[in-house]
Design a protein around this motif. Sequence first.
Motif, PDB file in Angstrom:
ATOM      1  N   GLY A 163      11.542   3.725  24.773  1.00 42.05           N
ATOM      2  CA  GLY A 163      10.554   4.563  25.450  1.00 42.05           C
ATOM      3  C   GLY A 163       9.975   5.655  24.582  1.00 42.05           C
ATOM      4  O   GLY A 163       8.921   6.225  24.911  1.00 42.05           O
ATOM      5  N   LYS A 164      10.631   5.965  23.449  1.00 38.84           N
ATOM      6  CA  LYS A 164      10.112   6.996  22.555  1.00 38.84           C
ATOM      7  C   LYS A 164       8.887   6.486  21.786  1.00 38.84           C
ATOM      8  O   LYS A 164       8.764   5.299  21.492  1.00 38.84           O
ATOM      9  CB  LYS A 164      11.184   7.424  21.557  1.00 38.84           C
ATOM     10  N   GLU A 165       7.985   7.408  21.488  1.00 42.13           N
ATOM     11  CA  GLU A 165       6.770   7.063  20.743  1.00 42.13           C
ATOM     12  C   GLU A 165       7.106   6.760  19.285  1.00 42.13           C
ATOM     13  O   GLU A 165       8.009   7.361  18.693  1.00 42.13           O
ATOM     14  CB  GLU A 165       5.782   8.218  20.796  1.00 42.13           C
ATOM     15  N   ALA A 166       6.389   5.812  18.707  1.00 44.65           N
ATOM     16  CA  ALA A 166       6.514   5.486  17.288  1.00 44.65           C
ATOM     17  C   ALA A 166       5.183   4.957  16.804  1.00 44.65           C
ATOM     18  O   ALA A 166       4.543   4.145  17.485  1.00 44.65           O
ATOM     19  CB  ALA A 166       7.602   4.445  17.062  1.00 44.65           C
ATOM     20  N   ARG A 167       4.747   5.406  15.631  1.00 43.55           N
ATOM     21  CA  ARG A 167       3.450   5.007  15.095  1.00 43.55           C
ATOM     22  C   ARG A 167       3.653   4.367  13.720  1.00 43.55           C
ATOM     23  O   ARG A 167       3.747   5.068  12.707  1.00 43.55           O
ATOM     24  CB  ARG A 167       2.525   6.214  14.974  1.00 43.55           C
ATOM     25  N   PRO A 168       3.733   3.035  13.637  1.00 40.92           N
ATOM     26  CA  PRO A 168       3.870   2.376  12.328  1.00 40.92           C
ATOM     27  C   PRO A 168       2.546   2.356  11.579  1.00 40.92           C
ATOM     28  O   PRO A 168       1.496   2.105  12.170  1.00 40.92           O
ATOM     29  CB  PRO A 168       4.337   0.960  12.691  1.00 40.92           C
ATOM     30  N   CYS A 169       2.614   2.616  10.280  1.00 40.14           N
ATOM     31  CA  CYS A 169       1.437   2.616   9.411  1.00 40.14           C
ATOM     32  C   CYS A 169       1.719   1.722   8.209  1.00 40.14           C
ATOM     33  O   CYS A 169       2.791   1.816   7.603  1.00 40.14           O
ATOM     34  CB  CYS A 169       1.115   4.035   8.925  1.00 40.14           C
ATOM     35  N   VAL A 170       0.770   0.877   7.865  1.00 47.27           N
ATOM     36  CA  VAL A 170       0.969  -0.042   6.749  1.00 47.27           C
ATOM     37  C   VAL A 170       1.096   0.735   5.449  1.00 47.27           C
ATOM     38  O   VAL A 170       0.335   1.670   5.185  1.00 47.27           O
ATOM     39  CB  VAL A 170      -0.198  -1.042   6.659  1.00 47.27           C
ATOM     40  N   ALA A 171       2.048   0.347   4.607  1.00 50.12           N
ATOM     41  CA  ALA A 171       2.258   0.965   3.294  1.00 50.12           C
ATOM     42  C   ALA A 171       2.405  -0.143   2.257  1.00 50.12           C
ATOM     43  O   ALA A 171       2.445  -1.331   2.595  1.00 50.12           O
ATOM     44  CB  ALA A 171       3.507   1.849   3.312  1.00 50.12           C
ATOM     45  N   ASN A 172       2.474   0.254   0.987  1.00 54.39           N
ATOM     46  CA  ASN A 172       2.727  -0.750  -0.057  1.00 54.39           C
ATOM     47  C   ASN A 172       4.169  -0.612  -0.540  1.00 54.39           C
ATOM     48  O   ASN A 172       4.948   0.181  -0.006  1.00 54.39           O
ATOM     49  CB  ASN A 172       1.719  -0.635  -1.195  1.00 54.39           C
ATOM     50  N   ASP A 173       4.532  -1.364  -1.569  1.00 58.58           N
ATOM     51  CA  ASP A 173       5.921  -1.363  -2.035  1.00 58.58           C
ATOM     52  C   ASP A 173       6.331  -0.051  -2.694  1.00 58.58           C
ATOM     53  O   ASP A 173       7.511   0.163  -2.981  1.00 58.58           O
ATOM     54  CB  ASP A 173       6.158  -2.524  -3.010  1.00 58.58           C
ATOM     55  N   GLU A 174       5.354   0.833  -2.972  1.00 62.26           N
ATOM     56  CA  GLU A 174       5.653   2.159  -3.509  1.00 62.26           C
ATOM     57  C   GLU A 174       5.792   3.185  -2.391  1.00 62.26           C
ATOM     58  O   GLU A 174       5.882   4.383  -2.651  1.00 62.26           O
ATOM     59  CB  GLU A 174       4.535   2.580  -4.479  1.00 62.26           C
ATOM     60  N   LEU A 175       5.774   2.707  -1.134  1.00 64.70           N
ATOM     61  CA  LEU A 175       5.886   3.536   0.069  1.00 64.70           C
ATOM     62  C   LEU A 175       4.666   4.429   0.265  1.00 64.70           C
ATOM     63  O   LEU A 175       4.737   5.462   0.941  1.00 64.70           O
ATOM     64  CB  LEU A 175       7.169   4.395   0.037  1.00 64.70           C
ATOM     65  N   ARG A 176       3.531   4.029  -0.292  1.00 63.38           N
ATOM     66  CA  ARG A 176       2.296   4.796  -0.161  1.00 63.38           C
ATOM     67  C   ARG A 176       1.462   4.231   0.987  1.00 63.38           C
ATOM     68  O   ARG A 176       1.362   3.022   1.165  1.00 63.38           O
ATOM     69  CB  ARG A 176       1.497   4.738  -1.469  1.00 63.38           C
ATOM     70  N   THR A 177       0.855   5.124   1.754  1.00 66.38           N
ATOM     71  CA  THR A 177       0.011   4.723   2.878  1.00 66.38           C
ATOM     72  C   THR A 177      -1.457   4.962   2.554  1.00 66.38           C
ATOM     73  O   THR A 177      -1.799   5.628   1.581  1.00 66.38           O
ATOM     74  CB  THR A 177       0.394   5.500   4.146  1.00 66.38           C
ATOM     75  N   TRP A 178      -2.312   4.410   3.411  1.00 69.78           N
ATOM     76  CA  TRP A 178      -3.747   4.568   3.222  1.00 69.78           C
ATOM     77  C   TRP A 178      -4.246   5.793   4.008  1.00 69.78           C
ATOM     78  O   TRP A 178      -4.510   6.828   3.419  1.00 69.78           O
ATOM     79  CB  TRP A 178      -4.478   3.303   3.679  1.00 69.78           C
ATOM     80  N   ASN A 179      -4.347   5.691   5.316  1.00 66.60           N
ATOM     81  CA  ASN A 179      -4.930   6.757   6.127  1.00 66.60           C
ATOM     82  C   ASN A 179      -4.248   6.760   7.501  1.00 66.60           C
ATOM     83  O   ASN A 179      -4.817   6.298   8.488  1.00 66.60           O
ATOM     84  CB  ASN A 179      -6.434   6.503   6.255  1.00 66.60           C
ATOM     85  N   PRO A 180      -2.999   7.250   7.599  1.00 65.54           N
ATOM     86  CA  PRO A 180      -2.207   7.145   8.828  1.00 65.54           C
ATOM     87  C   PRO A 180      -2.889   7.683  10.084  1.00 65.54           C
ATOM     88  O   PRO A 180      -2.678   7.147  11.170  1.00 65.54           O
ATOM     89  CB  PRO A 180      -0.950   7.961   8.510  1.00 65.54           C
ATOM     90  N   GLY A 181      -3.686   8.729   9.923  1.00 64.09           N
ATOM     91  CA  GLY A 181      -4.341   9.295  11.097  1.00 64.09           C
ATOM     92  C   GLY A 181      -5.339   8.356  11.730  1.00 64.09           C
ATOM     93  O   GLY A 181      -5.686   8.485  12.912  1.00 64.09           O
TER      94      GLY A 181
END
Length: 485
Positions: A163-181
Amino acid sequence: MRLFCVLLFASALSLSAADAAKAMEFPSLSDAKRIHGELVSVDFILRKGEFRADDGKLMPFSMPPYAVMKYKGVEADLREVPLGTKMTFLMLPDAEGRLTRLVTTDDGLPADEAQLKKFREFTEKRGVAGWIDKTEGNTVTLTFFSGDAAAFQAAYKELLEVGKEARPCVANDELRTWNPGVDGERGSITEVNKVPSEYFGSSGVQVTVKVSNMLEGFRRGRIVRVFLAGWKAQDQFYGESLMGYGFGRMQDQELIENVAMDYPEQFPFRTDYGNAHLSWYQPKDEVKPPPFSEHTVVGELVQVGSKTGSGQFLTELTGEPVNFTLLKLHTLKYLGADPQFAQLPTGQRYRFDLYQDEKGAFTRVNRISDDFSHSSANAITARVTAIHGDLIHVGWQLPLVKDYNGDMQRAPDIASCILRVNDATRVWKADKQVKLADLKEGDVLLFNRTAELPGKPSCCTDIWIGEETHKLVTEKMRKPAVAKK
């Protein structure tokens, strides 16, 4: 790097079957080789670096997605571990059998609560990392990464409930994301399971998240960052993010999204980042080789045959001699200018972009670039952070860039390293040579150095202080070439 909407982001992340089926196994620390040494170079963004083993050997490393440093007895990001720290490095072999994969470190110290709090704050700003185990309908099942399963579960237990909120965001193998917002998907946890945690990197927690929309990046084997309930989904810092704000003028693909690594199926040939099952590109006369088709090797130039277009360099770390010839269409870079082959000084470190000859050996050179030119092309400079005798500690910094509001901002350092100097090192400021003793903390540098060779540590040959000096030396280098036209 580029800006794009959610739909473009989704379509760009189509994965090959090989990527989707890549191995998803946490390692056993009993399989890792323990090597004691001193941390001497760190790339915070690309999650790689170097340490010098107690026997003097320089050991390059890169970190798999699940790997994490331990410092002061607890988890730490690379940027939180000071250069010069002595610790034990737990290493695994790469695909070629070399010990280059750093799993974690051990400094033998008791757990430090302040460091633990610092790492938790670091994580909350970027999201907890993990990989996707499976997808079904509009649900994503993933296992979180951690170097301390008990501490992870204690820290996030209340946020990892059904029931808790969770927002998955795609990342690469360096754990870097694009634009989570923008490109993250808001969801809620529908299932929480315990999974084995005896293998390093597993948090012991697996969750299933129901999302509104399935992104193409939500596939088995992909890395995600997850913002838990109450955490603000925000972009990573400039340079750390895969978005390209302010970095359009960079010529090399080091900080921007590396398409050869993230989307190997777009390339019909092998690259330094993937497609090991394919052949290398074979260059043709009068045809400029495509991006990422080169095999880059760092070494020290020892011979230059200007009349024959041939030469020799010694491969960094191994000292292996490589006899090479220049391709008809080639690029030479020295001090930011385009010199003649004979103008390249020997005894210095260069990057060589290589292609195979008729025997399959990498002996054909398309591009040679010194450290000064490579840093300059990436708009990166080294800021002196400390001086300890003949060891200069520097932090690599990016130029000022505009943020969302149009204000000029300086990104945090992207890397750090220790430079070695000696009595032969030349130091330049404006158009004059100055003394090594004139170097001080805060100075902004570009430099050239020798390559790291067996029994012969890398050492700076020249150091240039200040951005005005950097411009001056490039302009001076270009003048002879202009005069000949």
